[in-house]
Design an enzyme around this catalytic site. Structure first.
Site, PDB file in Angstrom:
ATOM      1  CG  HIS A   1      53.057  59.563  35.430  1.00 24.74           C
ATOM      2  ND1 HIS A   1      53.835  59.670  34.292  1.00 24.74           N
ATOM      3  CD2 HIS A   1      51.791  59.408  34.989  1.00 24.74           C
ATOM      4  CE1 HIS A   1      53.054  59.604  33.221  1.00 24.74           C
ATOM      5  NE2 HIS A   1      51.808  59.439  33.615  1.00 24.74           N
ATOM      6  CD  GLU A   2      49.218  57.161  36.776  1.00 22.31           C
ATOM      7  OE1 GLU A   2      48.197  57.776  36.409  1.00 22.31           O
ATOM      8  OE2 GLU A   2      49.982  56.604  35.968  1.00 22.31           O
TER       9      GLU A   2
ATOM     10  CD  GLN B   1      46.004  58.677  32.487  1.00 21.67           C
ATOM     11  OE1 GLN B   1      46.169  58.097  33.553  1.00 21.67           O
ATOM     12  NE2 GLN B   1      46.725  58.408  31.410  1.00 21.67           N
TER      13      GLN B   1
ATOM     14  CB  CYS C   1      51.573  59.118  29.779  1.00 24.22           C
ATOM     15  SG  CYS C   1      49.982  59.652  30.414  1.00 24.22           S
ATOM     16  CG  LEU C   2      48.079  53.825  29.730  1.00 24.73           C
ATOM     17  CD1 LEU C   2      47.001  53.132  30.554  1.00 24.73           C
ATOM     18  CD2 LEU C   2      48.633  52.885  28.667  1.00 24.73           C
TER      19      LEU C   2
ATOM     20  CG  HIS D   1      47.568  61.759  34.859  1.00 29.80           C
ATOM     21  ND1 HIS D   1      47.488  62.335  33.607  1.00 29.80           N
ATOM     22  CD2 HIS D   1      48.362  60.670  34.712  1.00 29.80           C
ATOM     23  CE1 HIS D   1      48.213  61.624  32.746  1.00 29.80           C
ATOM     24  NE2 HIS D   1      48.769  60.608  33.394  1.00 29.80           N
TER      25      HIS D   1
ATOM     26  N   GLY E   1      49.627  52.348  35.509  1.00 27.31           N
ATOM     27  CA  GLY E   1      48.874  53.298  36.320  1.00 27.31           C
ATOM     28  C   GLY E   1      47.862  54.032  35.469  1.00 27.31           C
TER      29      GLY E   1
END
Ligand code: NI
Length: 168
Positions: free
Chosen positions: A134-135, A51, A92-93, A138, A46
């Site tokens: 989670h996304e 991000q 997480c990226l 963000h 994701g």
């Protein structure tokens, strides 16, 4: 294929609250394509526009094993279904090489628009439900480390700063 730069914690830009998308046009679809390229390349399951330093309410996702179920979420609205919470290991990226368990709603209802601006709704559970929550966090400037104790979060922050120093 175009890869975007992913912001890394504790970059303050990750704390920006994303703005609603008003028109779904070719420019937005180009961003979505680049976000998918970036996510698959990372690799991740994701990626939120926040991000990649674009502060619009756009998310790309693919939790499938074969990486053939791309999901686009524009202006997502998430509602937890029921009181049940389930801890699941998250990464997480924007926080590379760090994983921790985060309790989230087991099931959620999602309302969003697809890459053509068409509204859709779905119910999700398990990994998909976790990933959606989670996304969407963000887009509010929230990171999964915010759910950890201040002590743990501080340790992650130090680790990331050290990592960024050695990388530059
Ligand atoms: Ni993330």
């Amino acid at each position: 294929m175009s890869l975007l730069t992913i912001l890394e914690y504790p970059d303050e830009r990750l704390r920006t609250r994303a703005q609603p998308v008003e028109t779904v046009d070719d420019d937005l679809r180009r961003l979505i394509n680049d976000m998918f390229d970036t996510m698959y390349d990372a690799p991740g399951i994701g990626l939120a526009a926040t991000q990649v330093d674009v502060h619009k309410r756009v998310i790309v996702m693919d939790v499938s094993e074969e990486k053939n179920h791309p999901l686009v979420l524009i202006n997502p609205e998430v509602t937890p279904l029921g009181e049940e919470r389930e801890p699941l290991q998250e990464g997480c990226l924007s926080i590379p090489e760090y994983y921790a368990e985060v309790p989230r709603a087991l099931r959620v209802h999602l309302k969003a628009q697809d890459r053509n601006g068409k509204a859709y709704e779905l119910e999700a559970d398990g990994l998909l439900a976790h990933c959606i929550q989670h996304e969407v966090d963000h887009l509010e400037g929230v990171l999964f480390v915010d759910y950890l104790s201040p002590l743990k979060r501080d340790r992650v922050k130090k680790k990331m700063l050290k990592r960024q120093k050695t990388a530059s």
